[in-house]
Enzyme design. Sequence first.
Site, mmCIF file in Angstrom:
data_model
loop_
_atom_site.group_PDB
_atom_site.id
_atom_site.type_symbol
_atom_site.label_atom_id
_atom_site.label_comp_id
_atom_site.label_asym_id
_atom_site.label_seq_id
_atom_site.Cartn_x
_atom_site.Cartn_y
_atom_site.Cartn_z
ATOM 1 N N LYS A 16 -9.947 93.471 52.586
ATOM 2 C CA LYS A 16 -10.845 94.607 52.364
ATOM 3 C C LYS A 16 -12.285 94.124 52.302
ATOM 4 C CE LYS A 16 -7.565 97.640 50.091
ATOM 5 N NZ LYS A 16 -7.340 98.566 48.992
ATOM 6 N N ARG B 217 0.747 107.809 45.188
ATOM 7 C CA ARG B 217 0.144 109.085 45.562
ATOM 8 C C ARG B 217 1.090 109.937 46.382
ATOM 9 N NH1 ARG B 217 -5.001 106.234 47.995
ATOM 10 N NH2 ARG B 217 -3.227 105.212 48.894
ATOM 11 N N SER C 193 -9.866 105.308 47.197
ATOM 12 C CA SER C 193 -11.209 104.721 47.145
ATOM 13 C C SER C 193 -11.868 104.743 48.518
ATOM 14 C CB SER C 193 -11.132 103.287 46.619
ATOM 15 O OG SER C 193 -10.727 103.267 45.285
#
Length: 159
Positions: free
Chosen positions: A41, A90, A128
């Site tokens: 990331k 989620r 995010s």
Amino acid sequence: MSIAIYPGSFDPVTFGHLDIAERGAKVFDKVIIAVMVNPHKNPLFTIDERKELLREAVKHLPNVEVDSFTGLLVDYAREQNAGVIIKGLRAVSDFESELQMASLNRHMYEAAETLFIPTNHNYSYLSSSIVKEIARHGGPVADLVPKHVEAAMREKYSK
């Protein structure tokens, strides 16, 4: 004392992350939010910035600490004497990869169980990455992240 690790990149921390942290804090004596370095990331915030944003966001939870680690999660969990790894889910799409990681973690460190906590339905769409994309384009994120995180994001993107 029951100790749980809640790992993630938290770049930035969202209301979805806080939902999981608050719920974990009700179950365990101590929850350590562990900010991990993920080489895959490209973070907006440094590790220290993320830790500080998290500390501010969880200051109302006396049994929650914020830390960071590099390397394997199981090594960190072992160092902290943690018996549980908390993972938020989620959607069903999260489950497959999280189950694989949980199985590998259990293989490497049998003393730690993984606890999956499904996110509040109000945050099931939240990530995010999405928050950063909205903020990058000047969109509204006040309903997605704490106020101090929104301000920090606006400052980052104004540069």
